[in-house]
Design a protein around this motif. Structure first.
Motif, PDB file in Angstrom:
ATOM      1  N   ALA A  44       0.838  -1.208   0.000  1.00  0.00           N
ATOM      2  CA  ALA A  44       0.000   0.000   0.000  1.00  0.00           C
ATOM      3  C   ALA A  44       0.873   1.258   0.000  1.00  0.00           C
ATOM      4  O   ALA A  44       0.565   2.227  -0.702  1.00  0.00           O
ATOM      5  N   LEU A  45       1.961   1.243   0.765  1.00  0.00           N
ATOM      6  CA  LEU A  45       2.851   2.391   0.823  1.00  0.00           C
ATOM      7  C   LEU A  45       3.491   2.656  -0.540  1.00  0.00           C
ATOM      8  O   LEU A  45       3.514   3.793  -1.012  1.00  0.00           O
ATOM      9  N   VAL A  46       4.001   1.619  -1.182  1.00  0.00           N
ATOM     10  CA  VAL A  46       4.638   1.794  -2.491  1.00  0.00           C
ATOM     11  C   VAL A  46       3.623   2.277  -3.521  1.00  0.00           C
ATOM     12  O   VAL A  46       3.896   3.207  -4.294  1.00  0.00           O
ATOM     13  N   ARG A  47       2.446   1.681  -3.522  1.00  0.00           N
ATOM     14  CA  ARG A  47       1.419   2.102  -4.487  1.00  0.00           C
ATOM     15  C   ARG A  47       0.997   3.549  -4.258  1.00  0.00           C
ATOM     16  O   ARG A  47       0.823   4.315  -5.208  1.00  0.00           O
ATOM     17  N   ALA A  48       0.826   3.944  -2.995  1.00  0.00           N
ATOM     18  CA  ALA A  48       0.457   5.326  -2.702  1.00  0.00           C
ATOM     19  C   ALA A  48       1.576   6.286  -3.097  1.00  0.00           C
ATOM     20  O   ALA A  48       1.322   7.354  -3.648  1.00  0.00           O
ATOM     21  N   PHE A  49       2.829   5.911  -2.840  1.00  0.00           N
ATOM     22  CA  PHE A  49       3.973   6.724  -3.246  1.00  0.00           C
ATOM     23  C   PHE A  49       3.966   6.934  -4.757  1.00  0.00           C
ATOM     24  O   PHE A  49       4.090   8.065  -5.236  1.00  0.00           O
ATOM     25  N   ARG A  50       3.799   5.860  -5.512  1.00  0.00           N
ATOM     26  CA  ARG A  50       3.795   5.958  -6.973  1.00  0.00           C
ATOM     27  C   ARG A  50       2.685   6.887  -7.459  1.00  0.00           C
ATOM     28  O   ARG A  50       2.896   7.713  -8.339  1.00  0.00           O
ATOM     29  N   ARG A  51       1.514   6.732  -6.885  1.00  0.00           N
ATOM     30  CA  ARG A  51       0.385   7.565  -7.309  1.00  0.00           C
ATOM     31  C   ARG A  51       0.594   9.019  -6.919  1.00  0.00           C
ATOM     32  O   ARG A  51       0.270   9.923  -7.679  1.00  0.00           O
ATOM     33  N   TRP A  52       1.112   9.255  -5.721  1.00  0.00           N
ATOM     34  CA  TRP A  52       1.280  10.625  -5.265  1.00  0.00           C
ATOM     35  C   TRP A  52       2.279  11.376  -6.132  1.00  0.00           C
ATOM     36  O   TRP A  52       2.035  12.519  -6.526  1.00  0.00           O
ATOM     37  N   VAL A  53       3.413  10.768  -6.440  1.00  0.00           N
ATOM     38  CA  VAL A  53       4.427  11.474  -7.237  1.00  0.00           C
ATOM     39  C   VAL A  53       4.059  11.528  -8.714  1.00  0.00           C
ATOM     40  O   VAL A  53       4.672  12.287  -9.464  1.00  0.00           O
ATOM     41  N   ALA A  54       3.040  10.782  -9.140  1.00  0.00           N
ATOM     42  CA  ALA A  54       2.595  10.831 -10.532  1.00  0.00           C
ATOM     43  C   ALA A  54       1.840  12.119 -10.834  1.00  0.00           C
ATOM     44  O   ALA A  54       1.637  12.454 -11.991  1.00  0.00           O
ATOM     45  N   GLY A  55       1.411  12.845  -9.830  1.00  0.00           N
ATOM     46  CA  GLY A  55       0.783  14.138 -10.046  1.00  0.00           C
ATOM     47  C   GLY A  55      -0.604  14.234  -9.457  1.00  0.00           C
ATOM     48  O   GLY A  55      -1.191  13.249  -9.000  1.00  0.00           O
ATOM     49  N   LYS A  56      -1.124  15.452  -9.477  1.00  0.00           N
ATOM     50  CA  LYS A  56      -2.420  15.743  -8.842  1.00  0.00           C
ATOM     51  C   LYS A  56      -3.556  14.882  -9.376  1.00  0.00           C
ATOM     52  O   LYS A  56      -4.470  14.556  -8.633  1.00  0.00           O
ATOM     53  N   ALA A  57      -3.497  14.517 -10.627  1.00  0.00           N
ATOM     54  CA  ALA A  57      -4.567  13.697 -11.202  1.00  0.00           C
ATOM     55  C   ALA A  57      -4.667  12.337 -10.516  1.00  0.00           C
ATOM     56  O   ALA A  57      -5.710  11.687 -10.581  1.00  0.00           O
ATOM     57  N   HIS A  58      -3.617  11.908  -9.843  1.00  0.00           N
ATOM     58  CA  HIS A  58      -3.582  10.594  -9.198  1.00  0.00           C
ATOM     59  C   HIS A  58      -3.673  10.657  -7.671  1.00  0.00           C
ATOM     60  O   HIS A  58      -3.660   9.629  -7.007  1.00  0.00           O
ATOM     61  N   HIS A  59      -3.754  11.855  -7.117  1.00  0.00           N
ATOM     62  CA  HIS A  59      -3.770  11.996  -5.661  1.00  0.00           C
ATOM     63  C   HIS A  59      -4.991  11.339  -5.031  1.00  0.00           C
ATOM     64  O   HIS A  59      -4.879  10.687  -3.987  1.00  0.00           O
ATOM     65  N   ALA A  60      -6.159  11.493  -5.635  1.00  0.00           N
ATOM     66  CA  ALA A  60      -7.372  10.876  -5.075  1.00  0.00           C
ATOM     67  C   ALA A  60      -7.228   9.358  -5.028  1.00  0.00           C
ATOM     68  O   ALA A  60      -7.645   8.718  -4.051  1.00  0.00           O
ATOM     69  N   ALA A  61      -6.612   8.771  -6.061  1.00  0.00           N
ATOM     70  CA  ALA A  61      -6.409   7.320  -6.084  1.00  0.00           C
ATOM     71  C   ALA A  61      -5.447   6.892  -4.977  1.00  0.00           C
ATOM     72  O   ALA A  61      -5.613   5.818  -4.386  1.00  0.00           O
TER      73      ALA A  61
END
Length: 193
Positions: A44-61
């Motif tokens: 979960a931590l790695v997936r959230a990290f990847r999504r967060w640094v991918a940009g604002k469009a992915h923050h909700a995910a």
């Protein structure tokens, strides 16, 4: 892209986050190389990290993924800790931080470094966590600035680890590992954001 620029003076064309296709310095060892090798909380931590640094469009995910694993209240604490850690990394990085695409089952060496940093902080080894932070960011751990940034990130990693510990999901300390590379990896690609 403005939300991904480091706070210190750097050329705008050089983002610090980059989708990884491999780390040529890494050597195969007993380190995890796939998400499935990790605990549920680490995944979960790695997936959230990847999504967060991918940009604002992915923050909700990223928020949804963490809330799905940790619940609403604990999930907010975990995401808050991750966001503070990422912001600290953004402000202190002297090299690109590599990560895999959100859907990739593999782990980049820097993602393992991130888990190792949080794991050392979870074990209460802030000195070791600070050294791992310097390694992750490309800083000299013996220089004054490197020590300052490393120590600050170790404290942020400790906060994240404590938030994850409420669900017994804090990463394990992996001291002394060398970083493995997925056999499917090739040359790094440019960041897409």
């Amino acid at each position: 892209m403005s939300n991904l620029r480091p706070r210190r003076s750097r050329p705008a064309a050089r983002p610090i986050w980059s989708v990884s296709a491999g780390d040529p310095r890494a050597q195969a060892s007993g380190a995890p190389i796939r998400l499935s090798d990790l605990s549920h909380g680490e995944q979960a931590l790695v997936r959230a990290f990847r999504r967060w640094v991918a940009g604002k469009a992915h923050h909700a995910a990223a928020w949804d993924a963490v809330a799905g694993v940790f619940g609403g209240r604990d999930g907010r604490a975990v995401m808050g800790g991750l966001i503070r850690l990422v912001e600290g990394m953004r402000g202190g990085a002297r090299r690109r931080i590599l990560h895999h695409a959100q859907c990739c089952p593999c782990l980049a060496a820097d993602e393992i470094r991130l888990l190792t940093l949080v794991g050392a902080a979870a074990a209460g080894r802030l000195d070791r966590a600070a050294a791992y932070a310097c390694d992750l960011l490309g800083l000299d751990p013996l220089a004054g600035a490197g020590q300052e940034v490393g120590s600050a990130l170790a404290v942020e990693a400790r906060g994240l680890a404590l938030a994850m510990a409420t669900q017994d999901a804090a990463p394990a300390e992996r001291a002394g590992i060398s970083f493995a590379v997925c056999a499917e990896e090739g040359r790094p690609k440019e960041a897409v954001h």
